[in-house]
Scaffold this active site. Sequence first.
Site: not given
Ligand code: NAD
Length: 354
Positions: A66, A235, A237, A241
């Site tokens: 993005e 998450g 986003d 998803k």
């Molecule tokens: P990451 O991959 O480091 O961590 C995600 C965690 O979610 C993992 O530990 C995984 O095991 C866990 N997980 C997956 N499915 C699960 C479930 N059903 N129940 C419980 N835990 C589960 O990712 P991250 O960098 O921490 O990012 C997390 C999310 O946040 C991503 O989807 C990312 O796109 C999003 N994000 C959003 C913003 C925003 O501004 N809204 C900013 C950054 C990241």
Amino acid sequence: MNKIAPSSKALVPFVSVDHMMQLVHHIGLETLLIELYQTVEEDFKRWESFDKTPRLASHSEEGVIELMPTSDGDIYGFKYVNGHPKNIKAGLQTVAGFGLLADVATGYPLLLTEMTLLTALRTAATSALATRYLAPKGATTLAMIGNGAQSEFQALALKAICGVKNVRLYDIDQRATQKAYRNLKTSGLNIIACDSAQKAVDGAQIITTCTADKQYATILTDNMIGEGVHINAIGGDCPGKTELHKDILSRANTFVEYPPQTRIEGEIQQMDADYPVTELWKVITGKAKGRENSRQITLFDSVGFAIEDFSALRYVHNKIKNTQFFENLDILADPDDARDLFGMLQRANPSQTH
Ligand code: NAD
């Protein structure tokens, strides 16, 4: 607001990951989160002065890349960021990025910086902003579901800015919960590791979901959400998803960053196009109501918006002034005679004899 003066030379300050880490430790993580929160809040208060567009997303089976641009008329900024949930299995980050700030008057870059750490910091500061305005009074317990890269930053921002004292951790992968537990155990927070999402939300007034999975996931179901809770859904986003069952959305008052982007990417993609939402900036400026009573469920349907990255970029640009936490990059050709780009190239030819 002070305009950031363009650099007198064409060299562009660059903040590497190493320098960013040094800067964070120099300022102190919680102090930085508070200052960043204040910067994001300042920019939300002048929301109407920004150019706004949904981010430009390039989707693939594995994830998304993005570009997130915005400008306040004086400064322009953008972030390049990815979202690849399967990366973790290959030992790579789900979310990684870098960003640039430029002077609108000349178009010359003012700053180039890593934005993987900075995204975690700004996302945490933005969650804290929403939580501060929307959570029930006296909320002290956070359920943190999804204990990956973002999670500790989220927990610490809510400690520093919203007075959270207890954090109940849950992740589908126990190793992630153990990692977050280790990282947070000396933070001054009371950390409880839980073995189900249901146990994590028990007694929590604030729930933050921050999981990564490229599907319509159901991290929280309606029966798990009691009255009066505030949810930050971080998450979900991306199109396809999401994290919350849509019945929660039917009961909640939902707050968003920029509706044209959130309707495509947020939890509300599950709802009809006329599902009512309130823009967070309107709550912050007093133009709209936030939480109206202690029984209401408030939901911050966070997707991440360019203005938050702009705030983070201008914060870093201000903070690195007169420090050693950057290096100058020669990424902009700038001949002494502006029209003689060719001559500059010729003079650099080592085989040219004078
Ligand atoms: P990451 O991959 O480091 O961590 C995600 C965690 O979610 C993992 O530990 C995984 O095991 C866990 N997980 C997956 N499915 C699960 C479930 N059903 N129940 C419980 N835990 C589960 O990712 P991250 O960098 O921490 O990012 C997390 C999310 O946040 C991503 O989807 C990312 O796109 C999003 N994000 C959003 C913003 C925003 O501004 N809204 C900013 C950054 C990241």
